[in-house]
Design a protein around this motif. Sequence first.
Motif, mmCIF file in Angstrom:
data_model
loop_
_atom_site.group_PDB
_atom_site.id
_atom_site.type_symbol
_atom_site.label_atom_id
_atom_site.label_comp_id
_atom_site.label_asym_id
_atom_site.label_seq_id
_atom_site.Cartn_x
_atom_site.Cartn_y
_atom_site.Cartn_z
ATOM 1 N N SER A 1 9.314 -10.394 21.623
ATOM 2 C CA SER A 1 9.565 -11.415 22.498
ATOM 3 C C SER A 1 7.864 -11.842 22.278
ATOM 4 C CB SER A 1 9.965 -10.966 24.014
ATOM 5 O OG SER A 1 10.903 -11.300 23.507
ATOM 6 N N THR A 2 7.417 -12.874 22.895
ATOM 7 C CA THR A 2 6.417 -13.683 22.870
ATOM 8 C C THR A 2 5.756 -14.189 24.616
ATOM 9 O OG1 THR A 2 6.887 -16.109 23.099
ATOM 10 C CG2 THR A 2 6.499 -14.985 20.642
ATOM 11 N N PHE B 1 12.588 -6.491 27.650
ATOM 12 C CA PHE B 1 11.968 -7.020 26.761
ATOM 13 C C PHE B 1 10.885 -6.192 26.869
ATOM 14 C CE2 PHE B 1 12.458 -11.602 29.261
ATOM 15 C CZ PHE B 1 13.010 -11.862 28.589
ATOM 16 N N GLU C 1 7.712 -17.104 25.637
ATOM 17 C CA GLU C 1 9.146 -17.054 25.630
ATOM 18 C C GLU C 1 9.405 -16.084 27.279
ATOM 19 O OE1 GLU C 1 10.649 -16.502 21.393
ATOM 20 O OE2 GLU C 1 10.061 -14.930 22.414
ATOM 21 N N ILE C 2 8.599 -15.113 27.614
ATOM 22 C CA ILE C 2 9.332 -14.285 28.553
ATOM 23 C C ILE C 2 8.371 -14.807 29.789
ATOM 24 C CG2 ILE C 2 8.563 -12.045 29.753
ATOM 25 C CD1 ILE C 2 7.695 -10.627 27.070
ATOM 26 N N TRP D 1 11.614 -17.157 30.888
ATOM 27 C CA TRP D 1 12.074 -16.510 31.232
ATOM 28 C C TRP D 1 11.881 -16.102 33.398
ATOM 29 C CZ3 TRP D 1 11.585 -11.643 34.340
ATOM 30 C CH2 TRP D 1 12.918 -10.896 34.338
#
Length: 115
Positions: free
Chosen positions: A2-3, A36, A6-7, A10
């Motif tokens: 994940s980048t 993650f 992206e986190i 979230w």
Amino acid sequence: MSTPQEIAQWLMDEITARGRNRSYQRRLVPRLREQFGDEWLYRNQNNNWAIDRRILKALGPLKTDNVIWDRSDQSWRIVDDDDLARIRERDEVRKQRREEARRRRTERQSERESE
């Protein structure tokens, strides 16, 4: 893998889902770790688990002014415009008080040095 973006998305979704209820970092950290991995967490100076700064930096552009971080209890929350105005006013008063206290200390120090 994940980048940070992206986190951060979230994280923003988690905060938004709670609405005006607080999203405590201590509750988000285990879920973030589970989804993650540990590489996105670190121990801060108080030895508490914290969210990687790259994620927090990526969170900045995603959130509105109404999503605030409360440092005192390490939580995010969504506030309405009236609450936001009161918070900003309170912060401005605190800033003015700190500046006034700093000015007084400087004056007292100057007076002592001139004696």
